[in-house]
Design a protein around this motif. Structure first.
Motif, PDB file in Angstrom:
ATOM      1  N   ALA A 145      76.234  66.848  50.706  1.00 25.17           N
ATOM      2  CA  ALA A 145      76.025  67.895  51.198  1.00 25.17           C
ATOM      3  C   ALA A 145      76.270  69.409  49.895  1.00 25.17           C
ATOM      4  CB  ALA A 145      76.062  68.750  52.289  1.00 25.17           C
ATOM      5  N   VAL A 146      77.717  69.674  50.130  1.00 21.62           N
ATOM      6  CA  VAL A 146      78.550  70.532  49.024  1.00 21.62           C
ATOM      7  C   VAL A 146      77.257  69.922  47.640  1.00 21.62           C
ATOM      8  CG1 VAL A 146      79.958  71.962  48.194  1.00 21.62           C
ATOM      9  CG2 VAL A 146      79.716  71.207  50.512  1.00 21.62           C
ATOM     10  N   GLU A 147      77.720  68.234  47.286  1.00 24.09           N
ATOM     11  CA  GLU A 147      77.899  68.737  45.614  1.00 24.09           C
ATOM     12  C   GLU A 147      76.223  68.838  45.499  1.00 24.09           C
ATOM     13  OE1 GLU A 147      80.392  65.044  43.747  1.00 24.09           O
ATOM     14  OE2 GLU A 147      79.410  64.326  45.799  1.00 24.09           O
ATOM     15  N   THR A 148      75.089  68.406  46.877  1.00 22.54           N
ATOM     16  CA  THR A 148      73.788  68.568  46.700  1.00 22.54           C
ATOM     17  C   THR A 148      72.750  69.554  46.872  1.00 22.54           C
ATOM     18  OG1 THR A 148      73.144  67.612  48.550  1.00 22.54           O
ATOM     19  CG2 THR A 148      73.289  66.103  46.876  1.00 22.54           C
ATOM     20  N   GLY A 149      73.248  70.344  47.239  1.00 20.34           N
ATOM     21  CA  GLY A 149      72.797  71.481  47.679  1.00 20.34           C
ATOM     22  C   GLY A 149      72.319  71.252  48.675  1.00 20.34           C
ATOM     23  N   LEU A 150      72.141  70.203  49.737  1.00 18.69           N
ATOM     24  CA  LEU A 150      70.890  69.856  50.431  1.00 18.69           C
ATOM     25  C   LEU A 150      71.703  70.627  51.786  1.00 18.69           C
ATOM     26  CD1 LEU A 150      69.147  67.379  48.742  1.00 18.69           C
ATOM     27  CD2 LEU A 150      68.659  69.666  49.579  1.00 18.69           C
ATOM     28  N   PRO A 151      70.860  70.373  52.842  1.00 22.73           N
ATOM     29  CA  PRO A 151      71.013  70.434  54.032  1.00 22.73           C
ATOM     30  C   PRO A 151      71.386  68.405  54.544  1.00 22.73           C
ATOM     31  CG  PRO A 151      68.949  70.842  54.341  1.00 22.73           C
ATOM     32  CD  PRO A 151      69.587  71.034  52.459  1.00 22.73           C
ATOM     33  N   LEU A 152      72.600  68.656  55.670  1.00 20.76           N
ATOM     34  CA  LEU A 152      73.210  67.049  55.985  1.00 20.76           C
ATOM     35  C   LEU A 152      72.459  67.010  57.839  1.00 20.76           C
ATOM     36  CD1 LEU A 152      74.246  64.029  55.430  1.00 20.76           C
ATOM     37  CD2 LEU A 152      76.293  65.095  56.223  1.00 20.76           C
ATOM     38  N   ILE A 153      71.444  66.411  57.758  1.00 18.64           N
ATOM     39  CA  ILE A 153      71.479  65.706  58.788  1.00 18.64           C
ATOM     40  C   ILE A 153      72.625  64.227  59.938  1.00 18.64           C
ATOM     41  CG2 ILE A 153      69.735  65.235  60.500  1.00 18.64           C
ATOM     42  CD1 ILE A 153      68.202  66.517  58.803  1.00 18.64           C
ATOM     43  N   ARG A 154      73.088  64.181  60.500  1.00 17.01           N
ATOM     44  CA  ARG A 154      74.457  62.633  61.039  1.00 17.01           C
ATOM     45  C   ARG A 154      74.419  62.745  61.579  1.00 17.01           C
ATOM     46  NH1 ARG A 154      79.650  61.173  60.957  1.00 17.01           N
ATOM     47  NH2 ARG A 154      79.796  59.551  59.506  1.00 17.01           N
ATOM     48  N   ASP A 155      74.034  61.380  62.207  1.00 16.90           N
ATOM     49  CA  ASP A 155      74.039  60.982  63.301  1.00 16.90           C
ATOM     50  C   ASP A 155      74.701  59.630  63.290  1.00 16.90           C
ATOM     51  OD1 ASP A 155      72.758  61.577  66.244  1.00 16.90           O
ATOM     52  OD2 ASP A 155      72.044  59.852  65.776  1.00 16.90           O
ATOM     53  N   ALA A 156      76.008  59.889  64.692  1.00 16.55           N
ATOM     54  CA  ALA A 156      76.491  58.740  65.223  1.00 16.55           C
ATOM     55  C   ALA A 156      76.671  58.427  66.315  1.00 16.55           C
ATOM     56  CB  ALA A 156      78.166  59.667  64.216  1.00 16.55           C
ATOM     57  N   ASN A 157      77.288  57.199  66.323  1.00 16.25           N
ATOM     58  CA  ASN A 157      77.022  56.446  67.445  1.00 16.25           C
ATOM     59  C   ASN A 157      78.220  57.188  68.852  1.00 16.25           C
ATOM     60  OD1 ASN A 157      76.953  55.080  69.767  1.00 16.25           O
ATOM     61  ND2 ASN A 157      78.552  53.210  69.246  1.00 16.25           N
ATOM     62  N   ASN A 158      79.678  57.191  67.797  1.00 15.63           N
ATOM     63  CA  ASN A 158      80.681  57.670  68.780  1.00 15.63           C
ATOM     64  C   ASN A 158      81.193  58.756  68.456  1.00 15.63           C
ATOM     65  OD1 ASN A 158      81.494  56.390  66.493  1.00 15.63           O
ATOM     66  ND2 ASN A 158      83.667  56.361  67.923  1.00 15.63           N
ATOM     67  N   GLY A 159      80.248  59.881  67.425  1.00 14.53           N
ATOM     68  CA  GLY A 159      81.240  60.802  66.374  1.00 14.53           C
ATOM     69  C   GLY A 159      81.161  60.709  65.317  1.00 14.53           C
ATOM     70  N   ILE A 160      81.546  61.772  64.408  1.00 15.91           N
ATOM     71  CA  ILE A 160      80.957  62.797  64.842  1.00 15.91           C
ATOM     72  C   ILE A 160      80.028  63.111  64.231  1.00 15.91           C
ATOM     73  CG2 ILE A 160      82.043  64.967  64.123  1.00 15.91           C
ATOM     74  CD1 ILE A 160      84.491  63.942  63.510  1.00 15.91           C
ATOM     75  N   SER A 161      78.951  64.184  65.081  1.00 12.62           N
ATOM     76  CA  SER A 161      77.291  64.055  64.682  1.00 12.62           C
ATOM     77  C   SER A 161      76.870  65.427  64.511  1.00 12.62           C
ATOM     78  CB  SER A 161      76.534  63.482  65.644  1.00 12.62           C
ATOM     79  OG  SER A 161      76.903  62.449  66.224  1.00 12.62           O
ATOM     80  N   ALA A 162      76.336  66.108  63.533  1.00 15.65           N
ATOM     81  CA  ALA A 162      75.917  67.553  62.824  1.00 15.65           C
ATOM     82  C   ALA A 162      74.964  67.780  62.480  1.00 15.65           C
ATOM     83  CB  ALA A 162      78.328  67.642  62.221  1.00 15.65           C
ATOM     84  N   LEU A 163      74.821  68.759  61.969  1.00 16.55           N
ATOM     85  CA  LEU A 163      73.943  69.205  61.267  1.00 16.55           C
ATOM     86  C   LEU A 163      74.965  69.971  60.416  1.00 16.55           C
ATOM     87  CD1 LEU A 163      70.699  70.484  63.500  1.00 16.55           C
ATOM     88  CD2 LEU A 163      71.075  68.335  61.611  1.00 16.55           C
ATOM     89  N   ILE A 164      74.517  69.981  58.843  1.00 18.40           N
ATOM     90  CA  ILE A 164      75.496  70.733  58.118  1.00 18.40           C
ATOM     91  C   ILE A 164      74.276  71.468  57.503  1.00 18.40           C
ATOM     92  CG2 ILE A 164      77.010  70.396  56.311  1.00 18.40           C
ATOM     93  CD1 ILE A 164      78.400  67.582  57.512  1.00 18.40           C
ATOM     94  N   ASP A 165      74.394  72.620  56.541  1.00 14.74           N
ATOM     95  CA  ASP A 165      74.295  73.087  55.609  1.00 14.74           C
ATOM     96  C   ASP A 165      74.736  73.589  54.489  1.00 14.74           C
ATOM     97  OD1 ASP A 165      76.461  74.749  55.219  1.00 14.74           O
ATOM     98  OD2 ASP A 165      76.020  76.989  55.845  1.00 14.74           O
ATOM     99  N   PRO A 166      74.428  73.749  53.415  1.00 10.95           N
ATOM    100  CA  PRO A 166      74.452  73.011  52.215  1.00 10.95           C
ATOM    101  C   PRO A 166      75.737  73.455  51.428  1.00 10.95           C
ATOM    102  CG  PRO A 166      71.709  73.619  51.631  1.00 10.95           C
ATOM    103  CD  PRO A 166      72.513  74.146  53.801  1.00 10.95           C
ATOM    104  N   TYR A 167      76.528  73.586  52.294  1.00  7.10           N
ATOM    105  CA  TYR A 167      77.583  74.508  51.773  1.00  7.10           C
ATOM    106  C   TYR A 167      78.683  73.802  53.072  1.00  7.10           C
ATOM    107  CZ  TYR A 167      74.904  78.166  50.449  1.00  7.10           C
ATOM    108  OH  TYR A 167      74.257  79.211  49.081  1.00  7.10           O
ATOM    109  N   GLY A 168      78.854  72.871  53.412  1.00  6.68           N
ATOM    110  CA  GLY A 168      79.369  71.994  53.881  1.00  6.68           C
ATOM    111  C   GLY A 168      79.740  72.428  55.598  1.00  6.68           C
TER     112      GLY A 168
END
Length: 531
Positions: free
Chosen positions: A450-473
């Motif tokens: 996310a930091v490298e690309t300057g894009l937010p990240l939508i991450r979803d995992a079966n048992n973790g770690i799921s998170a919404l991450i901004d372009p700064y990590g």
């Protein structure tokens, strides 16, 4: 300090080998979930002194010195990768009766192979070695080159590059936005090696000054970038997202007898009302291979998804896709991600491009299958790799760049579609690795993308770690490892100039050649100084 350095340089035989392994293992303390980045100062200081011990006459390039340098780096890498990747054996214990025999290959065999790259790193460093601070640059060159090679040789496995140890928190992640994880790795090796100069004195003042300057720039740039105000630009849009983390035990999925129950669990979690003060989600996200059957062959499942979704909502889910190849031929299977609307219609799909060796396919299949190797995931013939990645475009026109499971660990596999993407999407199933460092390490690498690309990240995992991450990590919201439930949150997406997305790969090479020039000049000065 000088006495300690001298004793380490003079070590020989078993004690020397053990110290090299221990030095590598100490470095692994910088990796998640511990994240003690200062351990790398100890690790690389010991490595420099060990290499000093095999390069007493650096102007003599005899084969013994080269072999000793390679072996020192290999032992260092072996310790680092065993300490950092031992948890891979958990995947084999999900079906222990079939795969437990391969535990030594996962815990010891893979690290032994990966350590070859670090052996090459110290071999390259040996060729550029000198007796001043230039040898730190030589070691940085070797490791920068080794980590670059590790990203694509034999399909690549760049997990736990040294640079990740220098980026445990957002303040220390921002340099990756400019030079990428490979550039951070190269400069970090220089800085982490600098304390070795205290034990050998020559070149100590300029070497420590350069290292201090690099650390100050690393932290200063991070502080500056995180202090920037968030601009409300005209092209900014908001996405209300629900991440579903079902925590389905991997053994249940493999047994294949509770498919309906697993599907119902996903539906039930997705149907939960929004928390007070939270808007209705526009997008519901399920993890990798969360649908336990072929969706295209199960219209009832699609209908139930359509019934779940309210007007305008969409579901993003991982599922296996089959492709009929005609009479007499077995179908091809793909690890895919689907975009489904409120009518149960598939709006878009993308297949995984970079498959996981021994998880989704067997490399060098003709040879290894005869030796008893098979996929951990049981599918006839394993998965097939897609020829290209497809963007998932939401009904609003916003493009999501999909990366399935460990595709997100590769920092240099972006296609031109990234220029049009407004966010990264990563779905994964880290249940294979249980409660271990694996999910934490995977999560850190996703944040760095996310930091490298300057894009937010939508991450979803079966048992973790799921998170919404901004372009700064930075983590906006999420669910911890093994926390079953949903989380609703909002991310802002906006256009980002292309240079912020595609330039890190070029900037790494600028850094690499600059450090190489320093090492080469130091080496040449050392040789001519001797003469």
């Amino acid at each position: 300090m000088e006495r300690l350095a001298g004793r380490i340089m003079l070590l020989w035989g078993v004690r020397r080998a053990l110290l090299a392994i221990v030095a590598g293992a100490i470095g692994a303390l910088a990796l998640p979930p511990i994240g003690f980045f200062a351990a790398l100062f100890v690790s690389f200081t010991l490595l420099v002194w060990l290499l000093d011990g095999v390069t007493g006459n650096p102007d003599r390039r005899h084969s013994f010195g080269l072999r000793s340098a390679f072996l020192t780096g290999w032992l260092f890498g072996f310790g680092y990768f065993v300490a950092g990747l031992w948890w891979l054996g958990n995947a084999l214990l999900v079906e222990a009766d079939e795969f437990a025999w391969a535990l030594p290959l996962a815990i010891v065999g893979l690290p032994a192979v990966l350590a070859i790259f670090y052996g090459l790193a110290t071999l390259v460093a040996r060729l550029l070695w000198s007796d001043g601070w230039g040898r730190l640059a030589a070691l940085a060159v070797g490791f920068g080159l080794a980590e670059w090679l590790r990203g694509f040789v034999a399909t690549g496995f760049p997990w736990n590059a040294i640079g990740y140890g220098a980026m445990p928190i957002p303040l220390m992640m921002q340099s990756a936005h400019v030079i990428g994880v490979l550039g951070v790795t190269t400069l970090a090796v220089f800085a982490f090696s600098a304390p070795a100069l205290i034990g050998t004195r020559k070149g100590m003042v300029p070497g420590l000054a350069v290292a201090a300057l690099l650390l100050a720039a690393h932290l200063g740039y991070g502080a500056w970038r995180l202090s920037l105000p968030v601009e409300n630009r005209p092209d900014t849009a908001s996405l209300n997202i629900r991440l579903v983390q079902p925590v389905v035990d991997q053994a249940r999925k493999i047994e294949n007898v509770e498919r309906v129950e697993i599907f119902n669990e996903h539906l039930a979690l997705s149907a939960q009302p929004s928390a007070p003060g939270k808007p209705r989600p526009d997008i519901i996200v399920w993890p990798e291979t969360s649908v336990p059957f072929i969706l295209t062959e199960n219209p009832d499942a699609l209908a139930r998804i359509g019934d779940l979704l309210q007007d305008g909502q969409v579901l993003i889910t991982g599922a296996v896709r089959s492709e009929d190849r005609g009479a007499g031929l077995a179908p091809r299977y793909y690890n895919s991600v689907y975009l489904i609307d409120d009518k149960g219609q598939m709006l878009a799909a993308s297949d995984k491009v970079h498959l996981t060796p021994f998880g989704e396919y067997v490399p060098y299949e003709d040879i290894l299958r005869r030796l008893g190797f098979d996929n951990v995931i049981s599918l006839p013939g394993g998965f097939s790799a897609a020829s290209q990645r497809s963007m998932l475009t939401l009904p609003s026109g916003i493009g999501l760049y999909p990366l399935i499971c460990y595709e997100i660990i590769f920092p240099d596999e972006w296609t031109d579609d990234l220029r049009e993407a407004k966010a990264l999407l990563n779905i994964t199933n880290d249940a294979w690795f249980g409660v271990s460092p694996g999910p934490y390490q995977h999560f850190l690498q996703a944040r760095i993308r996310a930091v490298e690309t300057g894009l937010p990240l939508i991450r979803d995992a079966n048992n973790g770690i799921s998170a919404l991450i901004d372009p700064y990590g930075r983590i906006l919201s999420g669910l911890a490892l093994n926390s079953r439930g949903v989380v609703d949150s909002t991310i802002s997406v906006e256009s980002v100039p292309e240079r912020y997305r595609m330039s890190t790969r070029h900037n790494f090479w600028y850094v690499f050649f600059a450090i190489t020039a320093i090492a080469a000049i130091s080496r040449a000065g050392f040789i001519f100084g001797k003469n």
